[in-house]
Design a protein around this motif. Structure first.
Motif, PDB file in Angstrom:
ATOM      1  N   ILE A 170      38.803  38.253  48.745  1.00 55.04           N
ATOM      2  CA  ILE A 170      38.570  39.412  48.038  1.00 55.04           C
ATOM      3  C   ILE A 170      37.915  40.657  48.885  1.00 55.04           C
ATOM      4  CG2 ILE A 170      38.154  38.054  45.941  1.00 55.04           C
ATOM      5  CD1 ILE A 170      35.084  38.246  46.705  1.00 55.04           C
ATOM      6  N   TRP A 193      36.186  39.531  37.648  1.00 57.73           N
ATOM      7  CA  TRP A 193      37.091  39.699  38.483  1.00 57.73           C
ATOM      8  C   TRP A 193      36.633  40.883  39.322  1.00 57.73           C
ATOM      9  CZ3 TRP A 193      40.013  44.086  39.308  1.00 57.73           C
ATOM     10  CH2 TRP A 193      41.154  43.927  39.991  1.00 57.73           C
ATOM     11  N   PRO A 194      37.096  40.795  40.552  1.00 56.96           N
ATOM     12  CA  PRO A 194      37.894  39.888  41.143  1.00 56.96           C
ATOM     13  C   PRO A 194      37.263  38.693  41.917  1.00 56.96           C
ATOM     14  CG  PRO A 194      37.459  41.648  42.696  1.00 56.96           C
ATOM     15  CD  PRO A 194      36.769  42.262  41.429  1.00 56.96           C
ATOM     16  N   ASN A 203      38.930  35.396  41.568  1.00 59.29           N
ATOM     17  CA  ASN A 203      39.922  35.093  42.482  1.00 59.29           C
ATOM     18  C   ASN A 203      39.685  33.936  43.462  1.00 59.29           C
ATOM     19  OD1 ASN A 203      41.395  37.345  41.125  1.00 59.29           O
ATOM     20  ND2 ASN A 203      41.613  38.679  42.856  1.00 59.29           N
ATOM     21  N   GLY A 227      41.257  32.249  39.609  1.00 56.78           N
ATOM     22  CA  GLY A 227      41.862  33.557  39.045  1.00 56.78           C
ATOM     23  C   GLY A 227      41.566  33.912  37.781  1.00 56.78           C
TER      24      GLY A 227
END
Length: 277
Positions: free
Chosen positions: A31, A236-237, A240, A244
């Motif tokens: 990320i 988010w993110p 991830n 996810g």
């Protein structure tokens, strides 16, 4: 029909240079890149998300200004949760200025990153909570289970402050630590009017988590706060790093189940708390 809201998501531009936490671990590499509104569009479309709450990820006024610029240019970013320096009383002027922006909701000090567990109760930072109350802004409470007692004291001290707990206060799911966290959460839910975000749970679980691992924690939050004080957020993110967006959204939908509760948790409560129209 209630608005469908993601109550907690982030955007960032790494070159801005104030996301120090991103450099803290190699595990954050996935990320450590830019995330902008266009990157979020696929999730908005897939889950019919009509509005989002954009939350700070850097301890700087400049990032708050950056986020408000994104919100100005992006109709579906409904509110921005920013940051001011609670250790600098002169930042009251920033709060007063930011409060005049229609999409500014409030602030989130990065308490989870502060070594002093009693920081939030220090006399020199109390002006910040007073200003939040006076300006009718919101406070996102970011911390760990070890902060439960002090958050309870803080919420009692400022009963009129509009508070939401971020990420269920990050229970240690991978260690199957439940009882102390659960007792503290239940007490806050019963004795204060604060809200809680159903977010961040997957990040605290094993990397190959299953819904069954998250369910006891999510159900405890919903059971304690009730369906009218819990709001879903994607985180988010950051999500991830833990399966996810899709995996977390689908797990949350499975856990929430009940149709009436879904409308509140997946939009109505966030719209109410953050005053999203």
């Amino acid at each position: 029909m209630m608005l469908r809201v993601d109550a907690h998501q982030h955007f960032w531009a790494v070159a801005r240079g104030d996301y120090g936490w991103m450099e803290s671990s190699p595990s954050l590499a996935p990320i450590r890149r830019d995330f902008i509104p266009n990157d979020y569009e696929e999730f908005r479309t897939r889950y019919n998300i009509e509005r989002t709450v954009l939350v700070q990820a850097a301890p700087s006024i400049e990032e708050t200004e950056y986020m408000l610029g994104l919100a100005d240019a992006t109709p579906w970013i409904a509110k921005v949760v920013g940051w001011v320096d609670f250790e600098d009383r002169s930042h009251r002027r920033h709060l007063e200025r930011l409060a005049r922006h229609g999409k500014f909701s409030g602030v989130r000090p990065m308490i989870q990153d502060i070594a002093d567990i009693d920081w939030m109760l220090r006399p020199d930072v109390q002006w910040g909570y007073d200003a939040i109350c006076a300006l009718d802004l919101t406070f996102d409470a970011l911390g760990f289970p070890r902060h439960l007692g002090n958050f309870r004291r803080l919420f009692d001290r400022y009963p009129k402050m509009r508070v939401v707990i971020d990420h269920c206060l990050k229970p240690e799911i991978r260690n199957q630590s439940f009882d102390a966290w659960a007792a503290g959460i239940a007490e806050i839910a019963a004795k204060t009017p604060v809200y809680c975000k159903l977010s961040g749970l997957a990040t605290e679980a094993e990397s190959d988590w299953k819904v069954a691992a998250l369910r006891p924690y999510a159900e405890h939050v919903i059971g304690s706060f009730g369906a009218n004080r819990v709001m879903w957020g994607s985180d988010w993110p950051v999500i991830n790093l833990a399966g996810g967006f899709d995996a977390w959204r689908q797990a949350a939908e499975e856990i929430v189940g009940n149709a009436a509760a879904r409308d509140r948790i997946f939009g109505g409560n966030a719209a109410e708390f953050y005053r999203i129209t």
